[in-house]
Design an enzyme around this catalytic site. Structure first.
Site, PDB file in Angstrom:
ATOM      1  N   SER A 119       1.076  -1.640  -0.230  1.00 25.56           N
ATOM      2  CA  SER A 119      -0.163  -0.524   0.393  1.00 25.56           C
ATOM      3  C   SER A 119       0.933   0.909   0.079  1.00 25.56           C
ATOM      4  CB  SER A 119      -0.853  -0.176   1.311  1.00 25.56           C
ATOM      5  OG  SER A 119      -0.151  -0.083   2.231  1.00 25.56           O
ATOM      6  N   HIS A 140      -2.033  -2.220  -6.751  1.00 19.46           N
ATOM      7  CA  HIS A 140      -2.577  -2.531  -5.106  1.00 19.46           C
ATOM      8  C   HIS A 140      -3.936  -2.369  -5.770  1.00 19.46           C
ATOM      9  CE1 HIS A 140      -3.043   1.012  -2.150  1.00 19.46           C
ATOM     10  NE2 HIS A 140      -2.972  -0.275  -1.675  1.00 19.46           N
ATOM     11  N   GLU A 152      -4.609   0.200  -9.158  1.00 20.33           N
ATOM     12  CA  GLU A 152      -3.266   1.002  -9.556  1.00 20.33           C
ATOM     13  C   GLU A 152      -2.281  -0.262  -9.777  1.00 20.33           C
ATOM     14  OE1 GLU A 152      -3.213   5.221  -6.329  1.00 20.33           O
ATOM     15  OE2 GLU A 152      -3.017   2.827  -5.008  1.00 20.33           O
ATOM     16  N   ASN A 190      -3.631   6.437  -1.597  1.00 19.97           N
ATOM     17  CA  ASN A 190      -3.580   7.193   0.189  1.00 19.97           C
ATOM     18  C   ASN A 190      -2.005   7.806   0.400  1.00 19.97           C
ATOM     19  OD1 ASN A 190      -4.390   4.636   1.478  1.00 19.97           O
ATOM     20  ND2 ASN A 190      -2.383   3.041   0.811  1.00 19.97           N
TER      21      ASN A 190
HETATM   22  N1  3HC Z   1     -18.341 -10.766  -5.428  1.00 23.31           N
HETATM   23  C1  3HC Z   1     -19.093  -9.741  -6.314  1.00 23.31           C
HETATM   24  N2  3HC Z   1     -19.709  -8.997  -5.337  1.00 23.31           N
HETATM   25  C2  3HC Z   1     -19.443  -8.559  -4.008  1.00 23.31           C
HETATM   26  C3  3HC Z   1     -19.522 -10.051  -3.261  1.00 23.31           C
HETATM   27  C4  3HC Z   1     -18.088 -10.896  -3.497  1.00 23.31           C
HETATM   28  N3  3HC Z   1     -17.324 -11.907  -2.994  1.00 23.31           N
HETATM   29  N4  3HC Z   1     -19.082  -9.445  -1.849  1.00 23.31           N
HETATM   30  C5  3HC Z   1     -20.432  -8.392  -2.027  1.00 23.31           C
HETATM   31  N5  3HC Z   1     -20.139  -8.099  -3.681  1.00 23.31           N
HETATM   32  C6  3HC Z   1     -21.128  -6.811  -4.172  1.00 23.31           C
HETATM   33  C7  3HC Z   1     -23.201  -6.552  -3.493  1.00 23.31           C
HETATM   34  O1  3HC Z   1     -23.678  -7.669  -4.029  1.00 23.31           O
HETATM   35  C8  3HC Z   1     -23.317  -5.513  -3.681  1.00 23.31           C
HETATM   36  O2  3HC Z   1     -23.719  -5.163  -5.114  1.00 23.31           O
HETATM   37  P1  3HC Z   1     -24.603  -4.434  -4.949  1.00 23.31           P
HETATM   38  O3  3HC Z   1     -23.581  -2.594  -4.539  1.00 23.31           O
HETATM   39  O4  3HC Z   1     -24.075  -4.033  -6.424  1.00 23.31           O
HETATM   40  O5  3HC Z   1     -25.801  -4.979  -4.216  1.00 23.31           O
HETATM   41  C9  3HC Z   1     -21.539  -4.258  -3.090  1.00 23.31           C
HETATM   42  O6  3HC Z   1     -20.545  -5.715  -3.736  1.00 23.31           O
HETATM   43  C10 3HC Z   1     -21.364  -4.317  -1.933  1.00 23.31           C
HETATM   44  O7  3HC Z   1     -22.149  -5.411  -0.829  1.00 23.31           O
HETATM   45  P2  3HC Z   1     -22.461  -5.142   0.537  1.00 23.31           P
HETATM   46  O8  3HC Z   1     -23.802  -4.972   0.353  1.00 23.31           O
HETATM   47  O9  3HC Z   1     -22.140  -6.856   1.657  1.00 23.31           O
HETATM   48  O10 3HC Z   1     -22.096  -4.171   1.075  1.00 23.31           O
HETATM   49  P3  3HC Z   1     -21.877  -2.171   1.440  1.00 23.31           P
HETATM   50  O11 3HC Z   1     -23.283  -1.884   0.642  1.00 23.31           O
HETATM   51  O12 3HC Z   1     -22.754  -2.619   2.755  1.00 23.31           O
HETATM   52  O13 3HC Z   1     -20.765  -1.761   1.090  1.00 23.31           O
HETATM   53  C11 3HC Z   1     -18.173  -1.427   1.088  1.00 23.31           C
HETATM   54  C12 3HC Z   1     -20.168  -2.082   2.181  1.00 23.31           C
HETATM   55  C13 3HC Z   1     -17.977  -1.717   0.133  1.00 23.31           C
HETATM   56  C14 3HC Z   1     -17.545  -2.159   2.351  1.00 23.31           C
HETATM   57  C15 3HC Z   1     -18.749  -0.059   1.016  1.00 23.31           C
HETATM   58  O14 3HC Z   1     -19.126   0.320   2.588  1.00 23.31           O
HETATM   59  C16 3HC Z   1     -17.490   0.396   1.098  1.00 23.31           C
HETATM   60  O15 3HC Z   1     -17.350   0.963  -0.479  1.00 23.31           O
HETATM   61  N6  3HC Z   1     -17.449   1.531   1.765  1.00 23.31           N
HETATM   62  C17 3HC Z   1     -15.945   2.059   1.688  1.00 23.31           C
HETATM   63  C18 3HC Z   1     -14.837   0.886   1.061  1.00 23.31           C
HETATM   64  C19 3HC Z   1     -12.682   2.039   0.810  1.00 23.31           C
HETATM   65  O16 3HC Z   1     -13.079   2.898   0.936  1.00 23.31           O
HETATM   66  N7  3HC Z   1     -12.416   0.481   0.414  1.00 23.31           N
HETATM   67  C20 3HC Z   1     -10.952   1.488   0.263  1.00 23.31           C
HETATM   68  C21 3HC Z   1     -10.137   1.426   1.235  1.00 23.31           C
HETATM   69  S1  3HC Z   1      -8.803   1.369   1.345  1.00 23.31           S
HETATM   70  C22 3HC Z   1      -8.157   0.672   0.422  1.00 23.31           C
HETATM   71  O17 3HC Z   1      -8.366  -0.605   0.534  1.00 23.31           O
HETATM   72  C23 3HC Z   1      -6.217   0.695   0.326  1.00 23.31           C
HETATM   73  C24 3HC Z   1      -5.266   0.154   1.706  1.00 23.31           C
HETATM   74  O18 3HC Z   1      -4.203   0.013   0.935  1.00 23.31           O
HETATM   75  C25 3HC Z   1      -5.103   1.139   2.426  1.00 23.31           C
END
Ligand code: 3HC
Length: 283
Positions: A119, A140, A152, A190
């Site tokens: 990251s 990433h 990325e 990030n």
């Molecule tokens: N395969 C395919 N699709 C899936 C899946 C799987 N295994 N599991 C879930 N999904 C789909 C669901 O069907 C849903 O699709 P839809 O929107 O079309 O209905 C979608 O994914 C979202 O799933 P959930 O309903 O389980 O979850 P939420 O709607 O509550 O969203 C979240 C959860 C996606 C985590 C959302 O809150 C979000 O986007 N949060 C921000 C996450 C973020 O910013 N991540 C980046 C972090 S930084 C990083 O990673 C970098 C590192 O270096 C720090």
């Protein structure tokens, strides 16, 4: 080069997600862990994530079974020898990653691309221990990998255009939109995300706003899916702290310096969602 077989080092949160999306896209996948117990846990988590995909109507039962059938778990690094692409998703420790890259360089076929999911650490430092600097880059992914649409690609000063375009084709085939980022700490996402998250921590630290108001302001005011404190808990406060330190160490700019409160929470074992407590309680 055409990528057919993909190796993933590490079956933690990121590695298992990368393995899952690769297998779902039709690649043969080898995932490794440091011991059988962690490997079994990682494979079970892939199965559970695919089951959630089925439940949500995103994956069919047949696709789930086919994807699981394409994944081979291993605790033997020699099993990566015939992979066309190996993505390292081990813990964020540069010395460990350099050791892994040195080993992979000796084990893998000469045309194989070696990538890191780091990251924030220097991709060039990992490339430098190999005899194939042109075939090393950062890939990433974002958490949760099956859901987040971005990949990325981190191009070092030595990464070839051929490697970049093969990685881009792979990223697109696993359903991601690809951007090219520079090999600077934090890359693009990030670099922008961490100052945002730690500014929210500073607001809490100075008692100027409540966690609920900060998060709600960003969710409703900027249409983000999560407010910064919820997101910090989701990313892991230990991870955010590590990334900020890596960025600060390299650039010596105060905007990347982690606030004292963040350090104390990490010291107290309050890592966010994964430990059950962070800015919010998850027990
Ligand atoms: N395969 C395919 N699709 C899936 C899946 C799987 N295994 N599991 C879930 N999904 C789909 C669901 O069907 C849903 O699709 P839809 O929107 O079309 O209905 C979608 O994914 C979202 O799933 P959930 O309903 O389980 O979850 P939420 O709607 O509550 O969203 C979240 C959860 C996606 C985590 C959302 O809150 C979000 O986007 N949060 C921000 C996450 C973020 O910013 N991540 C980046 C972090 S930084 C990083 O990673 C970098 C590192 O270096 C720090």
């Amino acid at each position: 080069m055409q990528i057919k077989k993909v190796g993933v080092i590490g079956c933690g949160l990121m590695g298992r997600g990368i393995g899952e999306v690769s297998a779902r896209a039709g690649f043969d996948v080898v995932v490794s862990e440091v011991n059988q117990q962690l490997l079994d846990k990682g494979l079970a988590a892939i199965d559970a994530s695919l089951a959630k995909g089925v439940e949500k109507g995103k994956v069919t039962e047949a696709d789930k079974a086919a994807a699981m059938g394409r994944i081979k778990g291993t605790i033997n690094v020699q099993d990566f020898k015939d992979c066309d692409l190996v993505i390292e998703a081990a813990i964020e420790n540069l010395e460990l990653k350099k050791k892994i890259f040195g080993d992979l360089d000796k084990i893998c076929v000469k045309d194989a691309i070696l990538a890191t999911n780091t990251s924030c650490l220097s991709v060039m430092d990992m490339a430098a221990v190999t005899q194939r600097q042109d075939k090393v880059l950062g890939m990433h992914f974002f958490n949760p990998v099956p859901v987040m649409k971005l990949l990325e690609l981190v191009k070092t000063i030595a990464t070839s255009e051929e490697t970049l375009s093969a990685a881009k084709a792979f990223g697109q085939s696993v359903g991601k939109t690809v951007v090219t980022a520079p090999d600077v700490p934090g890359f693009i996402v990030n670099r922008l995300l961490m100052p945002f998250l730690i500014e929210a921590v500073r607001l809490i630290e100075s008692g100027l706003a409540t966690r609920e108001d900060i998060d709600q302001a960003i969710v409703l005011g900027l249409n983000h899916p999560m407010g910064p404190l919820t997101l910090a808990d989701f990313v892991g406060l230990d991870t955010a702290y590590f990334i900020c330190n890596a960025m600060y160490d390299e650039m010596k700019e105060n905007r990347f310096a982690p606030p004292v409160l963040l350090r104390k929470m990490v010291t107290a074992g309050q890592y966010g969602r994964k430990s059950g407590k962070g800015f919010y309680d998850y027990k």
